[in-house]
Motif scaffolding. Structure first.
Motif, PDB file in Angstrom:
ATOM      1  N   THR A  27       0.815  -1.224   0.000  1.00 60.60           N
ATOM      2  CA  THR A  27       0.000   0.000   0.000  1.00 60.60           C
ATOM      3  C   THR A  27       0.846   1.271   0.000  1.00 60.60           C
ATOM      4  OG1 THR A  27      -0.040  -0.018   2.400  1.00 60.60           O
ATOM      5  CG2 THR A  27      -1.870  -1.119   1.278  1.00 60.60           C
ATOM      6  N   ASN A 129      -7.182   3.099  22.264  1.00 62.47           N
ATOM      7  CA  ASN A 129      -7.724   3.178  20.906  1.00 62.47           C
ATOM      8  C   ASN A 129      -7.309   4.472  20.206  1.00 62.47           C
ATOM      9  OD1 ASN A 129      -9.056   2.010  18.811  1.00 62.47           O
ATOM     10  ND2 ASN A 129     -11.120   2.534  19.509  1.00 62.47           N
ATOM     11  N   ASP A 130      -6.772   5.418  20.956  1.00 60.47           N
ATOM     12  CA  ASP A 130      -6.366   6.700  20.384  1.00 60.47           C
ATOM     13  C   ASP A 130      -5.082   6.614  19.578  1.00 60.47           C
ATOM     14  OD1 ASP A 130      -8.302   8.465  20.912  1.00 60.47           O
ATOM     15  OD2 ASP A 130      -7.473   9.179  22.816  1.00 60.47           O
ATOM     16  N   HIS A 132      -2.340   4.895  16.796  1.00 63.14           N
ATOM     17  CA  HIS A 132      -2.364   4.137  15.555  1.00 63.14           C
ATOM     18  C   HIS A 132      -1.597   2.839  15.699  1.00 63.14           C
ATOM     19  CE1 HIS A 132      -3.095   8.363  14.224  1.00 63.14           C
ATOM     20  NE2 HIS A 132      -4.143   7.712  13.749  1.00 63.14           N
ATOM     21  N   CYS A 152      -6.836  -6.393  20.919  1.00 66.85           N
ATOM     22  CA  CYS A 152      -7.728  -7.308  20.194  1.00 66.85           C
ATOM     23  C   CYS A 152      -9.193  -6.950  20.422  1.00 66.85           C
ATOM     24  CB  CYS A 152      -7.469  -8.756  20.597  1.00 66.85           C
ATOM     25  SG  CYS A 152      -5.884  -9.376  19.996  1.00 66.85           S
ATOM     26  N   SER A 153      -9.488  -6.249  21.512  1.00 67.66           N
ATOM     27  CA  SER A 153     -10.889  -5.920  21.770  1.00 67.66           C
ATOM     28  C   SER A 153     -11.401  -4.861  20.790  1.00 67.66           C
ATOM     29  CB  SER A 153     -11.090  -5.460  23.217  1.00 67.66           C
ATOM     30  OG  SER A 153     -10.545  -4.173  23.410  1.00 67.66           O
ATOM     31  N   PHE A 154     -10.508  -4.190  20.075  1.00 67.67           N
ATOM     32  CA  PHE A 154     -10.944  -3.216  19.070  1.00 67.67           C
ATOM     33  C   PHE A 154     -11.254  -3.889  17.734  1.00 67.67           C
ATOM     34  CE2 PHE A 154      -7.758  -0.624  21.610  1.00 67.67           C
ATOM     35  CZ  PHE A 154      -8.732  -0.088  22.440  1.00 67.67           C
ATOM     36  N   GLU A 165     -10.205  -4.236   8.240  1.00 70.33           N
ATOM     37  CA  GLU A 165      -8.862  -3.631   8.263  1.00 70.33           C
ATOM     38  C   GLU A 165      -8.784  -2.412   9.171  1.00 70.33           C
ATOM     39  OE1 GLU A 165      -7.773  -3.019   4.104  1.00 70.33           O
ATOM     40  OE2 GLU A 165      -6.014  -4.234   4.584  1.00 70.33           O
ATOM     41  N   GLU A 166      -9.823  -1.562   9.093  1.00 72.28           N
ATOM     42  CA  GLU A 166      -9.735  -0.313   9.842  1.00 72.28           C
ATOM     43  C   GLU A 166      -9.874  -0.528  11.339  1.00 72.28           C
ATOM     44  OE1 GLU A 166     -12.088  -1.204   7.785  1.00 72.28           O
ATOM     45  OE2 GLU A 166     -14.042  -0.901   8.717  1.00 72.28           O
ATOM     46  N   ILE A 168      -8.114  -2.903  12.910  1.00 74.33           N
ATOM     47  CA  ILE A 168      -6.892  -3.575  13.381  1.00 74.33           C
ATOM     48  C   ILE A 168      -5.987  -2.595  14.121  1.00 74.33           C
ATOM     49  CG2 ILE A 168      -4.770  -4.731  12.637  1.00 74.33           C
ATOM     50  CD1 ILE A 168      -6.389  -5.828  10.243  1.00 74.33           C
ATOM     51  N   LYS A 169      -5.582  -2.961  15.305  1.00 76.10           N
ATOM     52  CA  LYS A 169      -4.649  -2.140  16.089  1.00 76.10           C
ATOM     53  C   LYS A 169      -3.296  -2.850  16.097  1.00 76.10           C
ATOM     54  CE  LYS A 169      -5.906   0.864  18.383  1.00 76.10           C
ATOM     55  NZ  LYS A 169      -6.076   2.230  17.840  1.00 76.10           N
ATOM     56  N   PRO A 170      -2.350  -2.394  15.243  1.00 74.89           N
ATOM     57  CA  PRO A 170      -1.079  -3.119  15.175  1.00 74.89           C
ATOM     58  C   PRO A 170      -0.266  -2.950  16.462  1.00 74.89           C
ATOM     59  CG  PRO A 170      -1.281  -1.497  13.389  1.00 74.89           C
ATOM     60  CD  PRO A 170      -2.377  -1.233  14.351  1.00 74.89           C
ATOM     61  N   MET A 187      -0.584  -8.186  14.182  1.00 68.39           N
ATOM     62  CA  MET A 187      -1.703  -7.510  13.524  1.00 68.39           C
ATOM     63  C   MET A 187      -2.930  -8.332  13.874  1.00 68.39           C
ATOM     64  SD  MET A 187      -0.519  -5.056  11.591  1.00 68.39           S
ATOM     65  CE  MET A 187      -0.288  -4.670   9.919  1.00 68.39           C
ATOM     66  N   VAL A 302       3.753   1.406   9.582  1.00 67.26           N
ATOM     67  CA  VAL A 302       3.005   2.647   9.449  1.00 67.26           C
ATOM     68  C   VAL A 302       3.113   3.230   8.039  1.00 67.26           C
ATOM     69  CG1 VAL A 302       2.934   5.050  10.215  1.00 67.26           C
ATOM     70  CG2 VAL A 302       3.080   3.214  11.897  1.00 67.26           C
ATOM     71  N   ALA A 444     -16.685  -7.410  17.933  1.00 63.10           N
ATOM     72  CA  ALA A 444     -15.270  -7.776  18.072  1.00 63.10           C
ATOM     73  C   ALA A 444     -15.138  -9.222  18.495  1.00 63.10           C
ATOM     74  CB  ALA A 444     -14.600  -6.884  19.086  1.00 63.10           C
TER      75      ALA A 444
ATOM     76  N   ARG B  12     -14.318   6.838  13.610  1.00 65.34           N
ATOM     77  CA  ARG B  12     -14.438   6.976  15.056  1.00 65.34           C
ATOM     78  C   ARG B  12     -15.124   8.274  15.420  1.00 65.34           C
ATOM     79  NH1 ARG B  12      -9.362   6.840  17.973  1.00 65.34           N
ATOM     80  NH2 ARG B  12     -10.685   7.647  19.622  1.00 65.34           N
ATOM     81  N   LYS B  26     -12.769  -7.314  27.503  1.00 67.41           N
ATOM     82  CA  LYS B  26     -13.385  -8.617  27.697  1.00 67.41           C
ATOM     83  C   LYS B  26     -12.684  -9.359  28.824  1.00 67.41           C
ATOM     84  CE  LYS B  26     -12.336  -9.275  23.481  1.00 67.41           C
ATOM     85  NZ  LYS B  26     -12.123  -9.814  22.142  1.00 67.41           N
TER      86      LYS B  26
END
Lengths: 444, 183
Positions: A27, A129-130, A132, A152-154, A165-166, A168-170, A187, A302, A444, B12, B26
């Motif tokens: 990408t 979650n704030d 990237h 993983c909860s996101f 994809e959007e 995923i919190k790497p 990932m 990133v 999730a 968001r 969880k």
């Protein structure tokens, strides 16, 4: 002047970010826009400001990231100074996160690092979650496991069980132990999460209590005797706090007495700390190597400027130097990062009916089912004492029991399969209530 | 991934505008595994389990053992279990709450059972531990002593060990140590 300085500072980075090449990620879109986004838009969280954290903050700041935050619950100790190079003798006793952030900001102009002097569990989930991307420089399995479960909860899956994809919190995770280390990319939903491969961690070495009590043979045995047996005898009810120097001193002096009694050499204060807190001597260079790998992978994830490592690098400098990248695979039934089995229900379905449905569900075929939801045990089929306490839920609609949440995760345990091949298992279920949500498939 | 990050940011913002609630954490993998262990418990009639903190706190519970054979027949012994979030990577912490005259349990309630420490494996479970504890009462062994005196008596004079156990369980002194009645 300032302009030319900043130009020369980003010169090498520009070579990566401003032009294309054969090894770039799928990408990748080179250009100044990318560099500016890296500088201004991307927010990175570093967890831990210790041996790895100090290196990570420095490396990330020099790699063009400018919005960094760091979280660490510890204060600086004298023994940190040999490798946690952002700290000086005068900093002893101060919070690591605050001093580390200050030092890197002093040295690297334009970078903003916000320190958080607290436990990772103290922050609300939304805090994480704030960012990237999250870079981990931790020393415990427990803390990694916690951050992994948060990240993983996101994660959300679509109706075909593909990760969105959007969501995923790497994570980039580094770890060292003496001359050995690892760097890995997680990932969630794509590469194995921490829990998928938790078996990679070697079991902790524990000495039999009776050996400690009767036949100590090593200095560590004497220390563990003082720590595990003698402490309780002498301080009824008071819990031992490994971070309290007085407690540690007490264990040390008891260990010395014990060692003298059995003629065992080698009990020192630092060994006592090492044994009690399970500390493995840290090597500055190992930290530097692992952190550099993590910072580089962060940049690659990133920006897409190069393919990332897939997905687990091990480094071993004990005999010569050996390093290897292994591609671990996901556990498709992982309770933490897996999609779970999608189940659509009417809001009127009772817990009893829900449990019956699981028996006939082709992907589950579950019998003897117990159900748990966000820490509340909705139904336990055993032991009898819990069965009795949860039985009254069976006639209630599941929708009520999950506080009318339109879609959420419910965990069940039971025996899976038919006939003689039954196997006990835990399963994650994505329960969606019909007509309650526009987006039927997510969760999730 | 920067493009993706920007997409995410937009979503968001929308979600927050729609008053979407932030995700809640969880249960940990350790809690889920424990849930499975507990829901599969298959205890002998001599053992029972209780949850002093209610049905939703499985991480701390008590197991009561009433041996029906051996030296400890008729006694009631309670153990507290404390499970770490890292279970089953880490073994449960088990203490004996009943003061007992036993070669493998000291007066502080520490228990010498191999599967609680050096031989713990994640494939083992709560059921295994409870059976292991029960076994300690039917076959106390003097080779892994935590209570040195009791172990020596068991080894050298089993008859006297038996009467010491009876005396302790009825409530009384063995040597300098007082034991509360647990019959």
């Amino acid at each position: 002047m300032a302009d030319s300085a900043s130009q020369s500072r980003s010169r090498d980075l520009d070579k990566l970010l401003l032009r294309s090449g054969n090894l770039v990620g799928p990408t990748f879109e080179p250009g100044t826009e990318l560099r500016d986004a890296l500088n201004e838009f991307v927010r990175v969280l570093v967890i831990g400001a210790g041996g790895l954290g100090c290196e990570l903050l420095k490396d990330l700041a020099f790699s063009g990231f400018r919005n960094l935050e760091v979280i660490d619950m510890d204060r600086i100790e004298v023994t940190n100074l040999n490798r946690q190079f952002l700290f000086r003798l005068g900093d002893v006793g101060k919070p690591k996160a605050e001093v580390a952030a200050k030092r890197v900001m002093e040295r690297v102009s334009g970078v903003d690092i916000k320190p958080h002097f607290c436990r990772i569990e103290d922050k609300p989930i939304s805090f994480y979650n704030d960012f990237h991307i999250i870079v981990l420089g931790l020393d415990s399995v427990e803390a990694r496991s916690y951050i992994n479960s948060v990240a993983c909860s996101f994660l959300e899956y679509d109706s075909d069980d593909n990760p969105r994809e959007e969501s995923i919190k790497p994570m980039v995770d580094g770890g060292t132990e003496g001359f050995k280390g690892h760097a890995r990319i997680i990932m969630p939903g794509v590469t194995p999460c921490f829990e998928c491969t938790i078996w990679l961690f070697p079991p902790q070495v524990k000495f039999p209590l009776c050996t400690l009590a009767e036949t100590p043979r090593t200095a560590a045995h004497c220390i563990e005797y003082a720590h595990l047996i003698k402490w309780d005898e002498a301080h009824s009810g008071k819990t031992f706090d490994p971070d309290d120097p007085e407690h540690m001193q007490w264990v040390y002096s008891e260990a010395v007495k014990r060692a003298e009694l059995f003629g065992i050499p080698g009990v020192t204060y630092s060994l006592t700390q090492g044994v009690v807190k399970n500390i493995i001597p840290a090597i500055a260079s190992t930290n530097a190597i692992i952190s550099a790998a993590c910072a580089l992978e962060t940049l690659k994830v990133v920006s897409g400027c190069s393919k990332t490592l897939t997905n687990y690098l091990t480094y071993n400098g004990v005999e010569g130097l050996h390093t290897k990248v292994t591609e671990f695979v996901r556990d498709k039934d992982c309770l933490v990062c897996g999609p779970g089995v999608l189940i659509e229900l009417e809001t009127s379905v009772t817990l009893k009916k829900f449990i019956d449905l699981l028996e006939d569900h082709p992907k589950l075929l579950l019998t003897r089912v117990s159900v748990t939801y966000r820490g509340k045990n909705l139904y336990m089929q055993a032991p009898p004492v819990l069965e009795e306490m949860t039985r009254s839920n069976l006639d209630l609609p599941l929708f009520e029991l999950v506080s009318k949440t339109p879609r959420d995760i419910v965990h069940v345990t039971g025996a899976a399969g038919k006939g003689d091949t039954k196997q006990s298992c835990s399963r994650k279920l994505r329960v969606v209530f019909k007509g309650m949500d526009v987006d039927m498939a997510g969760g999730a | 991934m920067i493009k993706l990050f920007k997409v995410k940011e937009k979503q968001r913002e929308q979600a927050e505008n729609e008053n979407g609630k932030p995700p809640v954490k969880k249960q940990s993998a350790g809690e889920l595994r424990l849930h499975k262990d507990i829901s599969e418990l298959n205890l002998p009639k001599t053992c029972s389990i209780s949850f002093p903190n209610g049905k939703d706190n499985l991480m701390n519970f008590e197991v009561t053992i009433r041996p029906d054979e051996g030296y400890y027949t008729g006694g009631t012994f309670t153990f507290s279990f404390s499970i770490s979030p890292m279970y089953p990577h880490e073994a449960p912490k088990v203490k004996c709450k009943t003061k007992v005259y036993h070669p493998n349990i000291d007066l502080e309630g520490n228990v010498c059972l191999n599967i609680l420490r050096e031989d713990w494996k994640p494939v083992l479970n709560i059921n295994t531990i409870i059976y292991g504890l029960y076994h300690l009462f039917t076959e106390p062994n003097h080779e892994d002593p935590l209570n040195h005196d009791a172990a020596a008596v068991l080894r050298d004079n089993p008859k006297m060990f038996e009467s010491n156990v009876r005396r302790a369980m009825h409530g009384g002194y063995v040597g300098q140590t007082y034991f509360t009645r647990c019959m």
